[in-house]
Design a protein around this motif. Structure first.
Motif, PDB file in Angstrom:
ATOM      1  N   LYS A   1       0.830  -1.215   0.000  1.00 22.39           N
ATOM      2  CA  LYS A   1       0.000   0.000   0.000  1.00 22.39           C
ATOM      3  C   LYS A   1       0.861   1.260   0.000  1.00 22.39           C
ATOM      4  N   THR A   2       1.841   1.325   0.878  1.00 20.41           N
ATOM      5  CA  THR A   2       2.676   2.517   0.956  1.00 20.41           C
ATOM      6  C   THR A   2       3.509   2.672  -0.316  1.00 20.41           C
ATOM      7  N   THR A   3       3.968   1.524  -0.823  1.00 21.03           N
ATOM      8  CA  THR A   3       4.718   1.554  -2.077  1.00 21.03           C
ATOM      9  C   THR A   3       3.871   2.171  -3.179  1.00 21.03           C
ATOM     10  N   MET A   4       2.595   1.764  -3.218  1.00 21.42           N
ATOM     11  CA  MET A   4       1.696   2.277  -4.250  1.00 21.42           C
ATOM     12  C   MET A   4       1.484   3.783  -4.067  1.00 21.42           C
ATOM     13  N   ALA A   5       1.398   4.216  -2.809  1.00 21.83           N
ATOM     14  CA  ALA A   5       1.210   5.646  -2.551  1.00 21.83           C
ATOM     15  C   ALA A   5       2.423   6.437  -3.062  1.00 21.83           C
ATOM     16  N   ARG A   6       3.614   5.865  -2.856  1.00 22.70           N
ATOM     17  CA  ARG A   6       4.810   6.565  -3.339  1.00 22.70           C
ATOM     18  C   ARG A   6       4.854   6.586  -4.865  1.00 22.70           C
ATOM     19  N   LEU A   7       4.406   5.481  -5.468  1.00 21.13           N
ATOM     20  CA  LEU A   7       4.368   5.449  -6.931  1.00 21.13           C
ATOM     21  C   LEU A   7       3.410   6.516  -7.462  1.00 21.13           C
ATOM     22  N   LEU A   8       2.319   6.683  -6.742  1.00 23.01           N
ATOM     23  CA  LEU A   8       1.357   7.710  -7.156  1.00 23.01           C
ATOM     24  C   LEU A   8       1.996   9.095  -7.051  1.00 23.01           C
ATOM     25  N   ALA A   9       2.732   9.303  -5.962  1.00 19.67           N
ATOM     26  CA  ALA A   9       3.418  10.584  -5.801  1.00 19.67           C
ATOM     27  C   ALA A   9       4.419  10.805  -6.929  1.00 19.67           C
ATOM     28  N   LYS A  10       5.141   9.731  -7.286  1.00 18.05           N
ATOM     29  CA  LYS A  10       6.111   9.854  -8.391  1.00 18.05           C
ATOM     30  C   LYS A  10       5.398  10.210  -9.689  1.00 18.05           C
ATOM     31  N   ALA A  11       4.240   9.555  -9.897  1.00 18.21           N
ATOM     32  CA  ALA A  11       3.500   9.818 -11.130  1.00 18.21           C
ATOM     33  C   ALA A  11       3.139  11.295 -11.239  1.00 18.21           C
ATOM     34  N   LEU A  12       2.889  11.940 -10.082  1.00 20.58           N
ATOM     35  CA  LEU A  12       2.485  13.345 -10.105  1.00 20.58           C
ATOM     36  C   LEU A  12       3.690  14.278 -10.208  1.00 20.58           C
ATOM     37  N   LEU A  13       4.834  13.832  -9.698  1.00 19.37           N
ATOM     38  CA  LEU A  13       5.963  14.741  -9.573  1.00 19.37           C
ATOM     39  C   LEU A  13       7.143  14.412 -10.477  1.00 19.37           C
ATOM     40  N   CYS A  14       7.086  13.277 -11.171  1.00 20.77           N
ATOM     41  CA  CYS A  14       8.216  12.835 -11.987  1.00 20.77           C
ATOM     42  C   CYS A  14       8.529  13.880 -13.070  1.00 20.77           C
ATOM     43  N   GLN A  15       9.808  13.964 -13.357  1.00 21.09           N
ATOM     44  CA  GLN A  15      10.225  14.957 -14.348  1.00 21.09           C
ATOM     45  C   GLN A  15       9.828  14.553 -15.762  1.00 21.09           C
ATOM     46  N   GLN A  16       9.292  13.315 -15.906  1.00 25.99           N
ATOM     47  CA  GLN A  16       8.750  12.919 -17.196  1.00 25.99           C
ATOM     48  C   GLN A  16       7.618  13.844 -17.606  1.00 25.99           C
ATOM     49  N   GLY A  17       7.036  14.470 -16.650  1.00 27.91           N
ATOM     50  CA  GLY A  17       5.930  15.381 -16.958  1.00 27.91           C
ATOM     51  C   GLY A  17       4.579  14.733 -16.764  1.00 27.91           C
ATOM     52  N   ARG A  18       3.560  15.538 -16.783  1.00 31.46           N
ATOM     53  CA  ARG A  18       2.217  15.047 -16.544  1.00 31.46           C
ATOM     54  C   ARG A  18       1.738  14.175 -17.698  1.00 31.46           C
ATOM     55  N   GLY A  19       0.897  13.210 -17.337  1.00 27.47           N
ATOM     56  CA  GLY A  19       0.363  12.329 -18.372  1.00 27.47           C
ATOM     57  C   GLY A  19       1.292  11.188 -18.720  1.00 27.47           C
ATOM     58  N   LYS A  20       2.471  11.163 -18.091  1.00 24.44           N
ATOM     59  CA  LYS A  20       3.406  10.054 -18.339  1.00 24.44           C
ATOM     60  C   LYS A  20       3.566   9.228 -17.062  1.00 24.44           C
ATOM     61  N   LEU A  21       3.874   7.958 -17.220  1.00 25.06           N
ATOM     62  CA  LEU A  21       4.137   7.125 -16.054  1.00 25.06           C
ATOM     63  C   LEU A  21       5.524   7.463 -15.518  1.00 25.06           C
ATOM     64  N   PRO A  22       5.732   7.370 -14.221  1.00 22.13           N
ATOM     65  CA  PRO A  22       7.022   7.755 -13.632  1.00 22.13           C
ATOM     66  C   PRO A  22       8.135   6.820 -14.097  1.00 22.13           C
ATOM     67  N   ASP A  23       9.308   7.376 -14.254  1.00 22.23           N
ATOM     68  CA  ASP A  23      10.434   6.540 -14.670  1.00 22.23           C
ATOM     69  C   ASP A  23      11.157   5.904 -13.495  1.00 22.23           C
ATOM     70  N   GLY A  24      10.968   6.516 -12.327  1.00 20.26           N
ATOM     71  CA  GLY A  24      11.599   5.921 -11.135  1.00 20.26           C
ATOM     72  C   GLY A  24      13.071   6.257 -11.035  1.00 20.26           C
TER      73      GLY A  24
END
Ligand SMILES: [Zn+2]
Length: 707
Positions: A49-72
């Motif tokens: 669950k917490t891992t998923m929450a962090r992934l969600l945060a990455k999806a919102l803040l990743c430098q890939q930009g909005r609308g893209k999946l996080p690169d990690g």
């Protein structure tokens, strides 16, 4: 050293093990830029669950930009993974339950603009731990969240979350990760970490983790340390305290056989070996679950877990339990015990009591236990009511003939003895219609030395004359042999209760005295024998015989409708089950009364105030007997009511002792008005009281586990 769990925490959505339903929904939301303001991730611990929450945060803040999946891998993703991103606030509600903390961290800071990106993400672990006041503070923010705020709340206990919060979040339920997924992941990690392993060890680790990745990885890590990176099955068993299949099988068989001593010694050896009893109880439960599956649907590979390799053993155990319901009850009792063991300081006691309760439903007053007992009563009643037509010969008599065919209803038993027509039997001629209450004669094998059988019948008569209740214990007894010192007496299978009663001092003394009078000084020995068949049930037509109280034949009027409900003390517990309203009536062996009247319905104790308290009816306690014998409705009541007798206090005590022996304490007897006697004469009123009966020693607990 970084823990395996943190080291291999997924950094992108596609690395997540299991939880595809959550991953896919979140991925779509991210791609379509439809991220909501509040998420609630529910599920067992260690499921990501917490891992998923962090992934969600990455999806919102990743430098890939909005609308893209996080690169990690970008700086923001790495900061989030390390827990040091300024716009991602992780709050552990378990340690920050005060309303002030939540206020400080959430309300006061939520309105501030994010530092690095477009969003501020609040990850609240164990959100259910927040106090109601803290929840309310959170709720205020949830009601009107600033556009840049996203909440990702995690909980193992969604029940505790206020409805007002639930209605404002998007909820995802995380599932326990499957054993196969866990195991595959462990295999992969072992390769990456260069850990040697036995596949069975990884399978055991996966199974023990019960769907939690964190637990699985923790165990693997410890084992790798402990074994020097060579994880063996033995080491895994040692560490996890898993009970091996052999022990579990032994315990299951002992439960099925109701062998309490074996169960206690198993528990003792577990304690000696320093095993975790809670773990053992869980292992036993999952083993019994497999037994239950086999018992309910058969040994089908498809429904059994891969780990259940001993199909033959499971089948044998299922057969030993005989009934899936018995296994189900065992599982229920175990589940209760597991819950209790978590909080008790004496796990051993809880476990031992649970195992005893499973083995001895008579020591258990729960509905399920009673249901199990009724089930086994029904089975024995059915067994008794499917007459074989003849009493099988005793082995001593050497009659090999009968080989009874089950389920064949023989109207007139071909064997000479059970039917009166074949001639008077000593000791029975004197019985009159309204005489004392004897029970059916034991079936006398055809070729048994008649002298011996006649003498034995004499003994039975004497016992019966002294106490019809005690005499009735011998109703199905067959004398097998007399070696001059000991009488060998055989009873039909399922007579353990009777045998138990025969061990009572008062019964023993009475029988010894009667034997001594007939055979001379002898001891006696009773046992069950498959050769002995209970007296067969009367055929239907027998009930049509019009009541003829003073009939010329020795045939008593007792073979009448009332006889149907006669609770014969012999098998008081079976008959009680029959007399119970709602239970289907099946003809009972004792309904066929060859030459003697059936004992009157047991007017044991009059609990109705009407009889005792209304002098207007001219009934005093002392006159109760007469009152009971008088037919209150001469015109309508069946004739046999005239033949009612009142049991003597001794007999009452005997009957009550047997009922109590069969049903445990808490049984008492209620007698209806005479015109209802027999319909539902035996009732449990649940108070355990029995007036005038006090000499029960409390030790003659009927137990059918005696072997
Ligand atoms: Zn990134």
């Amino acid at each position: 050293m970084e823990s395996l769990y943190n080291k291999y925490r997924p950094t992108t959505f596609d690395q997540v093990i299991g939880q595809r339903h959550v991953v896919e929904t979140l991925e779509r939301a991210v791609r379509e830029r439809r991220v909501s303001h509040a998420y609630l991730f529910c599920g067992p611990r260690g499921t990501g669950k917490t891992t998923m929450a962090r992934l969600l945060a990455k999806a919102l803040l990743c430098q890939q930009g909005r609308g893209k999946l996080p690169d990690g891998s970008c700086e923001d993703c790495r900061l989030i993974a390390a827990g040091s991103h300024p716009d991602v606030l992780e709050i552990d509600a378990a340690s920050n339950t005060g309303v002030d903390n939540v206020r400080d961290q959430i309300i006061s800071r939520a309105s501030y603009a994010p530092v690095r990106g477009d969003y501020k993400v609040y990850i609240i672990d164990e959100v259910h731990m927040l106090t109601p006041a803290a929840f309310n503070a959170l709720l205020k923010t949830l009601e009107e969240p600033p556009a840049h705020v996203v909440f990702a709340m995690c909980t193992t206990d969604p029940q505790k979350i206020l409805g007002t919060v639930l209605s404002r979040v998007q909820r995802f339920d995380f599932h326990a990760i499957s054993d196969n997924d866990l195991q595959a992941h462990l295999v992969q990690l072992c390769a990456q970490e260069e850990i040697g392993y036995e596949p069975a060890a990884l399978e055991l680790i996966a199974r023990s983790a019960r769907g939690g990745m964190r637990d699985a990885l923790k165990t693997l890590e410890q084992l790798a340390l402990y074994t020097g990176k060579n994880v063996t099955l033995d080491a895994a068993r040692d560490m996890l305290g898993e009970t091996d299949a052999h022990t579990l099988g032994q315990v299951a068989r002992a439960l099925a056989a109701r062998n309490v001593p074996v169960l206690f010694s198993q528990v003792a050896s577990l304690v000696e070996a320093g095993r975790d009893l809670l773990r053992f109880a869980n292992d036993l439960a999952s083993h019994l679950r497999d037994v239950y599956v086999v018992s309910a649907v058969g040994a089908d590979r498809g429904v059994l877990p891969a780990a259940a390799d001993d199909i033959a053993g499971l089948s044998a155990e299922a057969a030993a339990f005989a009934d899936p319901d018995r296994v189900a009850r065992a599982l229920e009792v175990l589940a209760d015990a597991v819950g209790e063991m978590r909080s008790t300081t004496n796990q051993r006691l809880v476990l031992e009591v649970a195992l005893t309760r499973i083995s001895r439903p008579k020591s258990d007053l729960t509905l399920e236990a009673v249901a199990e007992r009724v089930g086994s009563l029904e089975r024995s009643v059915r067994a008794l009511a499917s007459p074989t037509g003849v009493a099988a010969a005793s082995r001593a008599a050497g009659v090999g003939e009968p080989a009874p065919v089950p389920a064949v209803h023989v109207p007139q038993a071909p064997m000479p003895d059970p039917m009166p027509a074949s001639g008077p039997v000593p000791g029975t001629e004197s019985e009159s219609v309204s005489g004392p209450a004897p029970v059916p004669k034991p079936p006398a094998p055809a070729n048994v030395p008649s002298d011996l059988q006649r003498k034995w019948r004499n003994v039975v008569e004497k016992v019966r004359a002294a106490s019809s209740a005690k005499g009735s214990l011998l109703a199905n007894a067959v004398l097998e042999a007399d070696d001059g010192e000991t009488l060998s007496i055989a009873f039909p299978p399922g007579s353990r209760f009777v045998l138990q009663m025969l061990r009572r001092d008062d019964v023993k003394t009475l029988l010894r005295t009667a034997i001594a009078e007939v055979f001379g000084p002898r001891s006696f020995e009773g046992h069950e024998s498959a050769d002995v068949v209970p007296v067969p049930a009367a055929p239907e037509p027998a009930y049509e015989i019009p009541p003829a109280p003073a009939a010329a034949t020795p045939e008593p009027a007792a073979v009448s409708k009332e006889a149907d409900y006669e609770p014969t003390p012999l098998s008081a517990y079976e008959s009680a089950a029959v007399a119970e309203p709602g239970l289907e009536y099946e003809p009972m062996p004792w309904n066929d009364v060859p030459e003697e009247p059936v004992p009157a319905p047991i007017p044991v104790i009059e609990e109705r105030p009407a009889t005792w308290d209304e002098p207007a009816q001219g009934v005093s306690p002392a006159g109760a007997s007469e009152a009971m014998q008088a037919d209150p409705h001469p015109g309508e009541a069946p004739a046999p009511v005239d033949g009612l007798e009142v049991a003597t206090p001794d007999e009452l005590a005997g009957i009550a002792a047997m009922l109590e022996g069969a049903f445990g304490r808490g049984v008492s007897i209620v007698v209806e008005e005479p015109d209802r006697v027999g319909k539902d004469a035996v009732e449990s009123v649940g108070n355990g009281s029995f007036g005038g009966y006090e000499d029960y020693d409390g030790e003659d607990d009927f137990s059918d586990e005696d072997d």
